[in-house]
Write an enzyme that holds these catalytic residues in place. Structure first.
Site, PDB file in Angstrom:
ATOM      1  N   ALA A  10       1.047  -0.945  -0.476  1.00  0.00           N
ATOM      2  CA  ALA A  10      -0.059  -0.049   0.025  1.00  0.00           C
ATOM      3  C   ALA A  10       1.077   1.264   0.427  1.00  0.00           C
ATOM      4  CB  ALA A  10      -0.708   0.227   1.463  1.00  0.00           C
ATOM      5  N   ASP A  33      -0.644  -4.664   3.532  1.00  0.00           N
ATOM      6  CA  ASP A  33       0.625  -4.196   3.401  1.00  0.00           C
ATOM      7  C   ASP A  33       1.657  -4.447   4.689  1.00  0.00           C
ATOM      8  OD1 ASP A  33       2.393  -1.810   1.806  1.00  0.00           O
ATOM      9  OD2 ASP A  33       3.249  -2.080   3.867  1.00  0.00           O
ATOM     10  N   HIS A 175      12.735  -4.899 -18.899  1.00  0.00           N
ATOM     11  CA  HIS A 175      11.550  -3.256 -18.622  1.00  0.00           C
ATOM     12  C   HIS A 175      12.865  -3.162 -17.863  1.00  0.00           C
ATOM     13  CE1 HIS A 175       9.859   0.005 -16.729  1.00  0.00           C
ATOM     14  NE2 HIS A 175       9.914  -0.654 -15.707  1.00  0.00           N
TER      15      HIS A 175
HETATM   16  N1  APR Z   1       4.339  -7.512   2.607  1.00  0.00           N
HETATM   17  C1  APR Z   1       3.090  -6.502   1.896  1.00  0.00           C
HETATM   18  N2  APR Z   1       3.474  -5.795   2.057  1.00  0.00           N
HETATM   19  C2  APR Z   1       4.742  -5.199   2.143  1.00  0.00           C
HETATM   20  C3  APR Z   1       6.096  -6.031   2.105  1.00  0.00           C
HETATM   21  C4  APR Z   1       5.598  -7.326   2.843  1.00  0.00           C
HETATM   22  N3  APR Z   1       6.177  -8.535   2.941  1.00  0.00           N
HETATM   23  N4  APR Z   1       7.433  -5.362   2.358  1.00  0.00           N
HETATM   24  C5  APR Z   1       7.369  -4.366   1.441  1.00  0.00           C
HETATM   25  N5  APR Z   1       5.631  -4.251   2.043  1.00  0.00           N
HETATM   26  C6  APR Z   1       5.725  -2.165   1.020  1.00  0.00           C
HETATM   27  C7  APR Z   1       6.154  -1.599   1.853  1.00  0.00           C
HETATM   28  O1  APR Z   1       5.933  -1.392   3.161  1.00  0.00           O
HETATM   29  C8  APR Z   1       5.605  -0.117   1.308  1.00  0.00           C
HETATM   30  O2  APR Z   1       4.509   0.919   1.643  1.00  0.00           O
HETATM   31  O3  APR Z   1       5.211  -2.573   0.262  1.00  0.00           O
HETATM   32  C9  APR Z   1       5.139  -1.281  -0.278  1.00  0.00           C
HETATM   33  C10 APR Z   1       6.303  -0.381  -1.545  1.00  0.00           C
HETATM   34  O4  APR Z   1       5.907   1.059  -1.383  1.00  0.00           O
HETATM   35  P1  APR Z   1       6.775   1.952  -1.296  1.00  0.00           P
HETATM   36  O5  APR Z   1       7.947   1.875  -0.594  1.00  0.00           O
HETATM   37  O6  APR Z   1       6.399   3.402  -2.109  1.00  0.00           O
HETATM   38  O7  APR Z   1       7.311   1.428  -2.813  1.00  0.00           O
HETATM   39  P2  APR Z   1       6.745   1.653  -4.582  1.00  0.00           P
HETATM   40  O8  APR Z   1       7.044   2.583  -5.117  1.00  0.00           O
HETATM   41  O9  APR Z   1       4.690   1.501  -4.630  1.00  0.00           O
HETATM   42  O10 APR Z   1       7.272   0.516  -5.289  1.00  0.00           O
HETATM   43  C11 APR Z   1       6.848  -0.243  -4.898  1.00  0.00           C
HETATM   44  O11 APR Z   1       7.001  -1.025  -7.607  1.00  0.00           O
HETATM   45  O12 APR Z   1       8.267  -0.022  -9.503  1.00  0.00           O
HETATM   46  C12 APR Z   1       8.290  -1.113  -8.399  1.00  0.00           C
HETATM   47  O13 APR Z   1      10.322  -0.262  -7.677  1.00  0.00           O
HETATM   48  C13 APR Z   1       8.894  -0.254  -7.764  1.00  0.00           C
HETATM   49  O14 APR Z   1       9.574  -2.037  -6.234  1.00  0.00           O
HETATM   50  C14 APR Z   1       9.207  -1.328  -6.316  1.00  0.00           C
HETATM   51  C15 APR Z   1       7.622  -1.393  -6.104  1.00  0.00           C
END
Ligand code: APR
Length: 308
Positions: A10, A33, A175
């Site tokens: 999230a 999340d 990608h």
């Molecule tokens: N289970 C659920 N959620 C998780 C877990 C997990 N095991 N580990 C991390 N997260 C959540 C984090 O807490 C965070 O809220 O995944 C979310 C990722 O969000 P952001 O850090 O805002 O990253 P974002 O920009 O959304 O990118 C996510 O997409 O484009 C790709 O490279 C990017 O791999 C990355 C992904």
């Protein structure tokens, strides 16, 4: 609402996906999340926006996977985003553990769902999802091609001052920085880009497209792009739920197409209610074929690091 879409992660991309998707009013939405309160807070905030935009969509947030039960589509965005100077491949080890866990937890609760994977390195994580989830290839799709292509479309629109609606661009391959923007197939209202733009401008647009993700990372400094990636996810979700048979570039499991096997790779695919209905093969010239092979080599090396 009959359809249900669960978004794992999230963060910026997951929550923005929920935002774009809620406006379509085509599915109830679940956000999961690991951070306590984050999916619940974002889900409630978005739910409270529904009366203003007039959409009857149920949005649920949770730290536990029970809420994802019987999803039609699972979107995996959980992971760590790129930091400046970091390649997508640097993320591999950390994100593999996260995506493995997200897949295991969701597949058992939604065994018939279609999986859209966004976590980077994208082609590798889509492959991991298919293997870990023991899913048929047509039900796992990596989101990358729409994003790379929409970036190119945006750059062409900015260059020519023509509506984005008139511009079609096709970016194939992995990608990564070796992605293959197909300039002969990309066009403005049917006229190939190669006939409209001077060679040096076209080269500059291709180069900017290849580095499009990095450009945003360098500007934001913390985190990576999320508006365009999440808009791309929602286009895929809509194509699937509405059984549109929409052809979009996306990462799909290759079974001999473009001479490639056993990797996920960006190609035009037709999307419908069953997932990927078809992988479409373009006729490519020798230069384009060589570029695709180079890109495929990088993806295969990344997949090999998974040691599955
Ligand atoms: N289970 C659920 N959620 C998780 C877990 C997990 N095991 N580990 C991390 N997260 C959540 C984090 O807490 C965070 O809220 O995944 C979310 C990722 O969000 P952001 O850090 O805002 O990253 P974002 O920009 O959304 O990118 C996510 O997409 O484009 C790709 O490279 C990017 O791999 C990355 C992904």
């Amino acid at each position: 609402m009959s359809a249900k879409v669960s978004i794992i992660g999230a963060g910026m991309t997951g929550a923005t996906t929920a935002h774009w998707l809620s406006e379509r009013e085509i599915a109830d939405i679940v956000l999961v999340d690991v951070i306590e309160g984050l999916p619940q807070g974002k889900a409630l905030d978005l739910q409270e926006a529904m009366p203003v935009i007039g959409k009857d969509v149920k949005i649920t947030g949770s730290n536990a996977y029970e809420v994802t039960e019987k999803s039609d589509i699972v979107v995996i965005t959980a992971g760590l985003p790129r930091k400046p100077g970091m390649s997508r491949e640097d993320l591999l080890a950390a994100n593999a553990d996260i995506v493995r866990n997200a897949t295991e937890e969701t597949v058992k609760r939604s065994p018939n769902a279609i999986f859209i994977v966004l976590t980077n390195p994208l082609d590798t994580m889509a492959y991991l999802t298919m293997k870990v989830g023991k899913l048929p290839p047509e039900r796992v799709i990596g989101q990358a091609g729409i994003l790379d292509s929409t970036r190119m479309r945006a750059f062409v629109s900015m260059e020519l001052g023509v509506s984005v609606e008139n511009i079609q661009c096709y970016v194939l391959g992995g990608h990564g920085d070796e992605m293959v923007p197909l300039t002969r197939h990309s066009n403005v209202a049917g006229v190939p880009l190669t006939k409209i733009l001077p060679a040096e401008r076209l080269t500059a647009i291709v180069d900017r497209t290849r580095k499009g993700g990095g450009e945003i990372v360098n500007l934001l400094k913390t985190g990576s792009a999320f508006y365009a990636p999440s808009a791309a996810i929602v286009q895929m979700v809509e194509a699937i739920l509405k059984n549109k048979h929409l052809i979009v570039p996306a990462s799909a499991f290759m079974r001999g197409e473009y001479g490639l096997k056993d990797i996920f790779f960006g190609a035009p695919v037709q999307l419908g209610r069953k997932g990927i209905e078809k992988v479409i093969e373009y006729e490519l010239n020798d230069e384009e074929k060589a570029a695709l092979q180079k890109s495929a080599k990088g993806v295969a090396e990344s997949i090999a690091l998974l040691k599955l």
